[in-house]
Write a protein that holds these residues in place. Structure first.
Motif, PDB file in Angstrom:
ATOM      1  N   LEU A 213     -16.305  -4.012  -6.783  1.00 55.10           N
ATOM      2  CA  LEU A 213     -15.444  -4.600  -7.743  1.00 55.10           C
ATOM      3  C   LEU A 213     -15.840  -5.127  -9.268  1.00 55.10           C
ATOM      4  CD1 LEU A 213     -13.246  -7.204  -5.551  1.00 55.10           C
ATOM      5  CD2 LEU A 213     -12.621  -4.950  -6.131  1.00 55.10           C
ATOM      6  N   PRO A 214     -17.172  -5.341  -9.277  1.00 53.70           N
ATOM      7  CA  PRO A 214     -17.687  -5.353 -10.856  1.00 53.70           C
ATOM      8  C   PRO A 214     -17.792  -4.017 -11.507  1.00 53.70           C
ATOM      9  CG  PRO A 214     -18.980  -6.770  -9.172  1.00 53.70           C
ATOM     10  CD  PRO A 214     -18.081  -5.873  -8.399  1.00 53.70           C
ATOM     11  N   LEU A 215     -17.951  -3.009 -10.723  1.00 54.09           N
ATOM     12  CA  LEU A 215     -17.909  -1.541 -11.335  1.00 54.09           C
ATOM     13  C   LEU A 215     -16.678  -0.742 -11.768  1.00 54.09           C
ATOM     14  CD1 LEU A 215     -20.521  -0.354  -8.676  1.00 54.09           C
ATOM     15  CD2 LEU A 215     -21.102  -1.326 -10.667  1.00 54.09           C
ATOM     16  N   LEU A 216     -15.579  -1.499 -11.501  1.00 61.86           N
ATOM     17  CA  LEU A 216     -14.210  -0.928 -11.700  1.00 61.86           C
ATOM     18  C   LEU A 216     -13.617  -1.552 -13.074  1.00 61.86           C
ATOM     19  CD1 LEU A 216     -12.587  -1.520  -8.315  1.00 61.86           C
ATOM     20  CD2 LEU A 216     -14.066   0.333  -9.177  1.00 61.86           C
ATOM     21  N   THR A 217     -12.756  -0.929 -13.691  1.00 62.02           N
ATOM     22  CA  THR A 217     -12.099  -1.358 -15.000  1.00 62.02           C
ATOM     23  C   THR A 217     -10.930  -1.990 -14.881  1.00 62.02           C
ATOM     24  OG1 THR A 217     -10.835   1.004 -15.278  1.00 62.02           O
ATOM     25  CG2 THR A 217     -12.963   0.643 -16.132  1.00 62.02           C
ATOM     26  N   GLU A 218     -10.298  -1.771 -13.641  1.00 61.93           N
ATOM     27  CA  GLU A 218      -9.103  -2.669 -12.975  1.00 61.93           C
ATOM     28  C   GLU A 218      -9.140  -2.671 -11.547  1.00 61.93           C
ATOM     29  OE1 GLU A 218      -6.149   1.388 -12.944  1.00 61.93           O
ATOM     30  OE2 GLU A 218      -6.833   0.555 -15.123  1.00 61.93           O
ATOM     31  N   ASP A 219      -8.052  -3.341 -11.190  1.00 63.16           N
ATOM     32  CA  ASP A 219      -8.084  -3.551  -9.576  1.00 63.16           C
ATOM     33  C   ASP A 219      -7.701  -2.191  -9.064  1.00 63.16           C
ATOM     34  OD1 ASP A 219      -8.297  -6.321  -9.801  1.00 63.16           O
ATOM     35  OD2 ASP A 219      -6.165  -6.682  -9.785  1.00 63.16           O
ATOM     36  N   GLU A 220      -8.221  -2.171  -7.844  1.00 61.07           N
ATOM     37  CA  GLU A 220      -7.736  -0.779  -7.120  1.00 61.07           C
ATOM     38  C   GLU A 220      -6.473  -0.777  -6.535  1.00 61.07           C
ATOM     39  OE1 GLU A 220     -10.592  -0.827  -3.753  1.00 61.07           O
ATOM     40  OE2 GLU A 220      -9.566  -2.478  -2.659  1.00 61.07           O
ATOM     41  N   SER A 221      -5.952   0.497  -6.587  1.00 59.70           N
ATOM     42  CA  SER A 221      -4.590   0.423  -6.212  1.00 59.70           C
ATOM     43  C   SER A 221      -4.603   1.178  -4.698  1.00 59.70           C
ATOM     44  CB  SER A 221      -3.898   1.571  -7.019  1.00 59.70           C
ATOM     45  OG  SER A 221      -2.730   2.002  -6.387  1.00 59.70           O
ATOM     46  N   ILE A 222      -4.039   0.477  -3.605  1.00 60.82           N
ATOM     47  CA  ILE A 222      -3.925   0.650  -2.426  1.00 60.82           C
ATOM     48  C   ILE A 222      -2.476   0.972  -1.964  1.00 60.82           C
ATOM     49  CG2 ILE A 222      -4.506   0.027  -0.059  1.00 60.82           C
ATOM     50  CD1 ILE A 222      -6.245  -1.732  -1.194  1.00 60.82           C
ATOM     51  N   ARG A 223      -2.411   2.391  -1.319  1.00 60.09           N
ATOM     52  CA  ARG A 223      -0.952   2.563  -0.780  1.00 60.09           C
ATOM     53  C   ARG A 223      -1.182   3.091   0.607  1.00 60.09           C
ATOM     54  NH1 ARG A 223      -1.137   5.402  -5.439  1.00 60.09           N
ATOM     55  NH2 ARG A 223      -1.286   7.479  -4.704  1.00 60.09           N
ATOM     56  N   ILE A 224      -0.259   3.084   1.578  1.00 59.10           N
ATOM     57  CA  ILE A 224      -0.364   3.372   2.906  1.00 59.10           C
ATOM     58  C   ILE A 224       0.888   4.305   3.074  1.00 59.10           C
ATOM     59  CG2 ILE A 224      -0.163   2.152   5.207  1.00 59.10           C
ATOM     60  CD1 ILE A 224      -0.939  -0.678   3.753  1.00 59.10           C
ATOM     61  N   TYR A 225       0.381   5.173   3.964  1.00 59.62           N
ATOM     62  CA  TYR A 225       1.342   6.379   4.334  1.00 59.62           C
ATOM     63  C   TYR A 225       1.500   6.583   5.847  1.00 59.62           C
ATOM     64  CZ  TYR A 225       1.364   7.625  -0.401  1.00 59.62           C
ATOM     65  OH  TYR A 225       1.553   7.937  -1.999  1.00 59.62           O
ATOM     66  N   GLU A 226       2.409   6.717   6.464  1.00 60.55           N
ATOM     67  CA  GLU A 226       2.485   7.265   7.834  1.00 60.55           C
ATOM     68  C   GLU A 226       3.335   8.463   7.887  1.00 60.55           C
ATOM     69  OE1 GLU A 226       5.008   4.389   9.598  1.00 60.55           O
ATOM     70  OE2 GLU A 226       6.759   4.554   8.313  1.00 60.55           O
ATOM     71  N   PRO A 227       2.896   9.270   9.313  1.00 62.95           N
ATOM     72  CA  PRO A 227       3.559  10.356   9.431  1.00 62.95           C
ATOM     73  C   PRO A 227       5.089  10.557   9.359  1.00 62.95           C
ATOM     74  CG  PRO A 227       1.985  10.148  10.952  1.00 62.95           C
ATOM     75  CD  PRO A 227       2.200   8.854  10.407  1.00 62.95           C
ATOM     76  N   THR A 228       5.784  11.462   8.920  1.00 64.21           N
ATOM     77  CA  THR A 228       7.135  11.452   8.851  1.00 64.21           C
ATOM     78  C   THR A 228       7.747  11.455  10.469  1.00 64.21           C
ATOM     79  OG1 THR A 228       7.273  13.923   8.527  1.00 64.21           O
ATOM     80  CG2 THR A 228       7.457  12.324   6.493  1.00 64.21           C
ATOM     81  N   ARG A 229       8.873  11.059  10.781  1.00 68.02           N
ATOM     82  CA  ARG A 229       9.546  11.272  11.894  1.00 68.02           C
ATOM     83  C   ARG A 229      10.343  12.363  12.161  1.00 68.02           C
ATOM     84  NH1 ARG A 229       7.889   6.010  14.246  1.00 68.02           N
ATOM     85  NH2 ARG A 229       6.954   4.826  12.663  1.00 68.02           N
TER      86      ARG A 229
END
Length: 95
Positions: A79-95
Motif C-alpha cells: 500500500l505505501p508504494l501506491l499512488t491511490e487505492d487499488e481497484s478490485i473488480r470481481i467477475y464470474e463466467p456468463t451463464r
C-alpha cells in the motif's frame, strides 16, 4: 470459479520495490484455500500501472483470503508504494 481483477498505480521510482512486494503477495496467495492461479501484468507504455488477475474457486475462498491476516500483512508492504487505492473488480463466467 471467479476472477478477481486488481488495478494498481505505483509511485514513480518505486517499481522495483513494488515488484518484490507483489511477488511476495503472490507467493502467499499460493497457500490460500481456493486459489487457482494468477498473473501480474504491466500496461505497455505505462510502467506505473499494474493489473493482477487471479482465479479463485468461489467467492467464499476470495473473501477468506481478502480478509485474512496473511493478505493484510503483505498489503502493509504494498500500500505505501501506491499512488491511490487499488481497484478490485470481481467477475464470474456468463451463464
Amino acid at each position: 470459479m471467479i476472477k478477481i481483477i486488481i488495478e494498481r498505480r505505483i509511485m514513480p521510482g518505486l517499481e522495483e520495490e513494488y515488484e518484490a512486494a507483489a511477488r511476495e503477495a503472490m507467493r502467499e496467495s499460493l497457500t490460500a484455500r481456493g486459489f487457482i492461479g494468477g498473473e501480474s501484468l504491466v500496461e505497455m507504455g505505462h510502467g506505473d500501472r499494474r493489473l493482477m488477475i487471479t482465479k479463485w474457486r468461489d467467492m467464499r475462498a476470495w473473501k477468506e483470503w481478502y480478509t485474512s491476516e496473511q493478505r493484510s500483512r503483505v498489503m502493509q508492504k504494498l500500500l505505501p508504494l501506491l499512488t491511490e487505492d487499488e481497484s478490485i473488480r470481481i467477475y464470474e463466467p456468463t451463464r
